[in-house]
Scaffold this active site. Structure first.
Site, PDB file in Angstrom:
ATOM      1  N   HIS A 163       0.842  -1.202   0.000  1.00 27.54           N
ATOM      2  CA  HIS A 163       0.000   0.000   0.000  1.00 27.54           C
ATOM      3  C   HIS A 163       0.877   1.252   0.000  1.00 27.54           C
ATOM      4  O   HIS A 163       0.680   2.163  -0.812  1.00 27.54           O
ATOM      5  CB  HIS A 163      -0.898  -0.046   1.234  1.00 27.54           C
ATOM      6  CG  HIS A 163      -1.761   1.164   1.424  1.00 27.54           C
ATOM      7  ND1 HIS A 163      -3.125   1.125   1.319  1.00 27.54           N
ATOM      8  CD2 HIS A 163      -1.461   2.453   1.743  1.00 27.54           C
ATOM      9  CE1 HIS A 163      -3.633   2.332   1.537  1.00 27.54           C
ATOM     10  NE2 HIS A 163      -2.631   3.155   1.812  1.00 27.54           N
ATOM     11  N   GLU A 164       1.848   1.274   0.907  1.00 27.96           N
ATOM     12  CA  GLU A 164       2.721   2.440   1.011  1.00 27.96           C
ATOM     13  C   GLU A 164       3.646   2.553  -0.199  1.00 27.96           C
ATOM     14  O   GLU A 164       3.928   3.652  -0.691  1.00 27.96           O
ATOM     15  CB  GLU A 164       3.545   2.379   2.302  1.00 27.96           C
ATOM     16  CG  GLU A 164       2.738   2.242   3.583  1.00 27.96           C
ATOM     17  CD  GLU A 164       1.784   3.394   3.810  1.00 27.96           C
ATOM     18  OE1 GLU A 164       1.886   4.416   3.104  1.00 27.96           O
ATOM     19  OE2 GLU A 164       0.914   3.270   4.681  1.00 27.96           O
ATOM     20  N   HIS A 207       1.873   4.239  -3.090  1.00 25.04           N
ATOM     21  CA  HIS A 207       1.885   5.702  -2.956  1.00 25.04           C
ATOM     22  C   HIS A 207       3.234   6.261  -3.424  1.00 25.04           C
ATOM     23  O   HIS A 207       3.291   7.215  -4.208  1.00 25.04           O
ATOM     24  CB  HIS A 207       1.676   6.108  -1.499  1.00 25.04           C
ATOM     25  CG  HIS A 207       0.269   5.985  -0.998  1.00 25.04           C
ATOM     26  ND1 HIS A 207      -0.802   6.551  -1.636  1.00 25.04           N
ATOM     27  CD2 HIS A 207      -0.227   5.386   0.120  1.00 25.04           C
ATOM     28  CE1 HIS A 207      -1.907   6.292  -0.955  1.00 25.04           C
ATOM     29  NE2 HIS A 207      -1.579   5.588   0.108  1.00 25.04           N
TER      30      HIS A 207
END
Length: 266
Positions: free
Chosen positions: A58-59, A62
């Site tokens: 998820h990170e 980004h």
């Protein structure tokens, strides 16, 4: 290309992440094969490790999107190595989400990479950077539910099927919660570039409390019921029945006695 400005070492997979992947693989095998003396412990380790992997991805989503959008500093910050210890708020991104899974079986949204937004031009790019994280959870949920909606469960051991169902539930709750247009969450980050300066200034002070507000509202029985009804509807549409979800959650909480019917349904 922006990637040319990052050093090779900035993009090398972290040994910490590789270790988490190894735990996921080994405990997944133990869950599948029934090798573990206590299936609940294997399910707990498998789901927790896979959940941490998804948080790292998820990170990373980004950061990678930000890199290609103009923020060439994400590499030097260690965000491209998938090392959870490099995030600016490891407590919020890793520890709290895992604790919420253990306590309540809900996927807590993360969000702990610092993007230098001033380096990025174009509202669509800002929106895409914010959307990249929860879209990763959506993709992870699709992978977990694939055996169900592809009707490919023949030969899949019951405990592994239950673990996948519970992991899919976590990914779906994380995606939906994170897409809420609430300050501090990625959903607000998607729409923020399109808001007027006056609105953004008025909303800015509430950003640190957005997540707390969401969970306070979820404590309301009516809201909680409606939220999980939505989750059940989506998962049911993907072929993931409530029984598999419940047994996955029960096995995950190995320190409690799981319903006997979950063992009998193997």
């Amino acid at each position: 290309m922006t990637t040319a400005t990052t050093r090779h070492g900035d993009r090398r997979l972290s040994p910490v992440f590789v270790g988490i992947l190894a735990v996921t693989a080994v405990t997944g095998w133990a869950t599948w094969s029934g090798f573990a003396a206590r299936p609940g412990v294997a399910v707990f380790l498998f789901v927790t490790a896979a959940w941490i992997v998804s948080l790292c991805l998820h990170e990373y989503a980004h950061a990678r999107t930000a890199l290609h959008s103009g923020d060439i500093t994400v590499g030097a910050k260690g965000y491209l190595t998938l090392n959870p210890l490099k995030y600016t708020h490891a407590l919020l991104s890793i520890v709290l989400p895992v604790l919420f899974v253990i306590m309540g079986g809900i996927g807590l949204p993360g969000g702990a990479v610092f993007i230098e937004r001033g380096r990025i031009r174009g509202r669509w790019r800002h929106s895409l950077i914010s959307a990249a994280g929860p879209l990763t959870n959506v993709l992870f949920a699709a992978v977990c539910t694939a055996p169900f909606w592809l009707h490919a469960l023949d030969g899949v051991p019951a405990d592994f099927r239950y673990a996948l169902a519970f992991l899919a539930l976590l990914q779906l709750t994380a995606a939906i919660l994170n897409f809420l247009p609430v300050p501090g969450l990625d959903g607000y980050g998607v729409i923020e570039p399109w808001l007027s300066y006056r609105v953004k200034r008025q909303v800015e002070p509430f950003a640190p409390f957005g997540l707390l507000l969401v969970f306070a509202v979820l404590w309301l029985p009516s809201v909680n019921g409606a939220f999980f009804d939505l989750i059940d509807t989506v998962l049911d549409g993907l072929g993931v029945d409530g029984f598999s979800q419940a047994c996955g959650h029960a096995l995950y909480r190995f320190w409690q006695e799981s319903p006997e019917i979950c063992s009998l349904s193997s």
